[in-house]
Design an enzyme around this catalytic site. Structure first.
Site, PDB file in Angstrom:
ATOM      1  N   SER A 253       0.834  -1.210   0.000  1.00  0.00           N
ATOM      2  CA  SER A 253       0.000   0.000   0.000  1.00  0.00           C
ATOM      3  C   SER A 253       0.862   1.251   0.000  1.00  0.00           C
ATOM      4  O   SER A 253       0.381   2.336  -0.327  1.00  0.00           O
ATOM      5  CB  SER A 253      -0.864   0.051   1.258  1.00  0.00           C
ATOM      6  OG  SER A 253      -1.582  -1.117   1.434  1.00  0.00           O
TER       7      SER A 253
ATOM      8  N   ASN B 275      -3.482   6.203  -2.028  1.00  0.00           N
ATOM      9  CA  ASN B 275      -3.419   6.581  -0.609  1.00  0.00           C
ATOM     10  C   ASN B 275      -2.965   8.025  -0.397  1.00  0.00           C
ATOM     11  O   ASN B 275      -3.271   8.619   0.628  1.00  0.00           O
ATOM     12  CB  ASN B 275      -2.543   5.598   0.157  1.00  0.00           C
ATOM     13  CG  ASN B 275      -3.296   4.309   0.407  1.00  0.00           C
ATOM     14  OD1 ASN B 275      -4.443   4.333   0.852  1.00  0.00           O
ATOM     15  ND2 ASN B 275      -2.691   3.172   0.091  1.00  0.00           N
TER      16      ASN B 275
HETATM   17  P1  NAD Z   1      -2.673  -9.939   6.137  1.00  0.00           P
HETATM   18  O1  NAD Z   1      -2.124  -9.674   7.483  1.00  0.00           O
HETATM   19  O2  NAD Z   1      -4.108 -10.337   5.988  1.00  0.00           O
HETATM   20  O3  NAD Z   1      -1.784 -11.091   5.404  1.00  0.00           O
HETATM   21  C1  NAD Z   1      -0.384 -11.087   5.368  1.00  0.00           C
HETATM   22  C2  NAD Z   1       0.090 -12.531   5.209  1.00  0.00           C
HETATM   23  O4  NAD Z   1       1.511 -12.514   4.955  1.00  0.00           O
HETATM   24  C3  NAD Z   1      -0.114 -13.411   6.460  1.00  0.00           C
HETATM   25  O5  NAD Z   1      -0.855 -14.569   6.117  1.00  0.00           O
HETATM   26  C4  NAD Z   1       1.321 -13.763   6.888  1.00  0.00           C
HETATM   27  O6  NAD Z   1       1.421 -15.053   7.450  1.00  0.00           O
HETATM   28  C5  NAD Z   1       2.058 -13.672   5.572  1.00  0.00           C
HETATM   29  N1  NAD Z   1       3.509 -13.520   5.694  1.00  0.00           N
HETATM   30  C6  NAD Z   1       4.212 -12.781   6.588  1.00  0.00           C
HETATM   31  N2  NAD Z   1       5.531 -12.921   6.370  1.00  0.00           N
HETATM   32  C7  NAD Z   1       5.683 -13.749   5.308  1.00  0.00           C
HETATM   33  C8  NAD Z   1       6.794 -14.272   4.610  1.00  0.00           C
HETATM   34  N3  NAD Z   1       8.051 -13.960   4.948  1.00  0.00           N
HETATM   35  N4  NAD Z   1       6.567 -15.101   3.565  1.00  0.00           N
HETATM   36  C9  NAD Z   1       5.315 -15.443   3.211  1.00  0.00           C
HETATM   37  N5  NAD Z   1       4.208 -14.973   3.837  1.00  0.00           N
HETATM   38  C10 NAD Z   1       4.406 -14.140   4.867  1.00  0.00           C
HETATM   39  O7  NAD Z   1      -2.364  -8.625   5.278  1.00  0.00           O
HETATM   40  P2  NAD Z   1      -3.160  -8.040   3.990  1.00  0.00           P
HETATM   41  O8  NAD Z   1      -4.209  -7.108   4.446  1.00  0.00           O
HETATM   42  O9  NAD Z   1      -3.488  -9.189   3.094  1.00  0.00           O
HETATM   43  O10 NAD Z   1      -2.012  -7.140   3.334  1.00  0.00           O
HETATM   44  C11 NAD Z   1      -0.984  -7.702   2.535  1.00  0.00           C
HETATM   45  C12 NAD Z   1      -0.361  -6.609   1.688  1.00  0.00           C
HETATM   46  O11 NAD Z   1      -1.371  -5.989   0.877  1.00  0.00           O
HETATM   47  C13 NAD Z   1       0.288  -5.480   2.491  1.00  0.00           C
HETATM   48  O12 NAD Z   1       1.419  -5.046   1.810  1.00  0.00           O
HETATM   49  C14 NAD Z   1      -0.803  -4.403   2.475  1.00  0.00           C
HETATM   50  O13 NAD Z   1      -0.288  -3.108   2.623  1.00  0.00           O
HETATM   51  C15 NAD Z   1      -1.371  -4.589   1.087  1.00  0.00           C
HETATM   52  N6  NAD Z   1      -2.737  -4.093   0.879  1.00  0.00           N
HETATM   53  C16 NAD Z   1      -3.690  -4.261   1.833  1.00  0.00           C
HETATM   54  C17 NAD Z   1      -4.992  -3.783   1.597  1.00  0.00           C
HETATM   55  C18 NAD Z   1      -6.084  -3.962   2.626  1.00  0.00           C
HETATM   56  O14 NAD Z   1      -7.145  -3.327   2.508  1.00  0.00           O
HETATM   57  N7  NAD Z   1      -5.886  -4.821   3.610  1.00  0.00           N
HETATM   58  C19 NAD Z   1      -5.303  -3.158   0.390  1.00  0.00           C
HETATM   59  C20 NAD Z   1      -4.312  -3.024  -0.582  1.00  0.00           C
HETATM   60  C21 NAD Z   1      -3.022  -3.484  -0.319  1.00  0.00           C
END
Ligand code: NAD
Length: 282
Positions: free
Chosen positions: A118, A189
């Site tokens: 993000s 953002n």
């Molecule tokens: P989340 O916490 O739901 O999921 C993150 C996952 O990454 C977890 O399952 C965790 O176990 C895994 N993880 C951590 N370290 C790891 C590694 N070394 N190797 C493999 N997997 C690993 O988070 P999310 O909301 O899905 O966000 C993920 C990304 O997407 C972030 O960069 C976030 O900024 C971005 N994002 C989020 C949103 C939102 O609305 N949540 C929107 C757009 C972008």
């Protein structure tokens, strides 16, 4: 490009990304350090595909073949045969820097390495690899199967060829990609967070209640959801993290997170995911 995609991180965004690629006919490997996260992700995809069948977006055979195209793995090494790797792991810069350095060693030389971050700099992620021309941002919106936009972010070194391939791939998912350049918060953002932050200042200063602020923006500006409800959906801790990236990266105090936002996060009121933010969720 061969048809194999690897998605690193199977949380709420990773499972949505795997879902849309599988429906579009790509073979997808979901990779996560947590076995239980992978199991939850598969169950979520199954539930969401079922919902799409109910709504007649896809039919039952498309659901079954999409599910059959998704495999799960706890090892990053399983990204070795992917043409495109999309990193959607936890939003922590150091973690993503390490992942990009590792993926650069593991992935085939022609592979594109994309991040769903993000706010973390695509240019900096590229600099952790020996292939910065093949590193790009692919910023899907939440929930991925529903939202139309993919914000495609070019780092300083990203090549025209990489950008063109990612734009084409995004279109093949039925999405609308928009190309932007790498600056803190990109476009989405950079524009959204100051509005959310200002809405929180209005609440803190007593200009209006959470209900009135959200209703003014919904009915007056035709937004589908008010800014405080949207902050609750994104997660208030995530909102603080993104505002800090904007403030640090652009050096302008106008991006400072509202003290009321910080207070909510300190209280553990993180929005929908904790059951309470600016609104309450049962
Ligand atoms: P989340 O916490 O739901 O999921 C993150 C996952 O990454 C977890 O399952 C965790 O176990 C895994 N993880 C951590 N370290 C790891 C590694 N070394 N190797 C493999 N997997 C690993 O988070 P999310 O909301 O899905 O966000 C993920 C990304 O997407 C972030 O960069 C976030 O900024 C971005 N994002 C989020 C949103 C939102 O609305 N949540 C929107 C757009 C972008």
């Amino acid at each position: 490009m061969s048809e194999k995609i690897a998605v690193v991180g199977s949380g709420q965004m990773g499972n949505g990304i795997a879902h849309v690629f599988a429906v579009a006919g790509f073979d997808v490997t979901m990779i996560d350090v947590s076995r239980s996260a992978l199991e939850r992700a598969r169950a979520t995809i199954e539930k969401n595909l079922g919902r799409q069948v109910e709504k007649k977006v896809i039919d039952a055979s498309a659901r079954d073949s999409a599910l059959a195209r998704i495999s799960t793995n706890e090892s990053l090494a399983s990204a070795a045969d992917a043409a495109l790797v999309i990193e959607a792991a936890t939003e922590r810069a150091e973690l993503k820097f390490t992942l990009f350095a590792d993926l650069d060693r593991i992935a085939q030389p022609s592979a594109i390495l994309a991040s769903n971050t993000s706010s973390i700099s695509i240019t900096e992620l590229g600099a952790r690899t020996k292939r910065p021309a093949q590193v790009i941002g692919m910023h899907f919106m939440n929930p991925v199967p529903v939202m139309q936009l993919v914000e495609v972010i070019r780092g300083l070194a990203t090549s025209n060829e990489t950008t063109a391939r990612v734009l084409e791939l995004s279109r093949s998912l039925g999405k609308t990609p928009v190309e932007v350049n790498d600056y803190p918060g990109f476009v989405s953002n950079r524009v959204l967070m100051p509005m959310i932050n200002e809405a929180i200042y209005c609440l803190m200063e007593g200009v209006g209640s959470a209900e009135s602020i959200d209703t003014v923006m919904k009915l007056g500006m035709n937004h589908p959801m008010g800014p405080l409800a949207l902050a609750d959906l994104i997660g208030l801790d995530t909102c603080v993290a993104i505002l800090e990236v904007l403030q640090d990266g652009l050096g302008d105090p106008k991006y400072r997170p509202c003290p009321l936002l910080r207070k909510y996060v300190a209280a553990g009121w993180l929005g929908r995911k904790s059951g309470r933010g600016f609104h309450e969720y049962s």
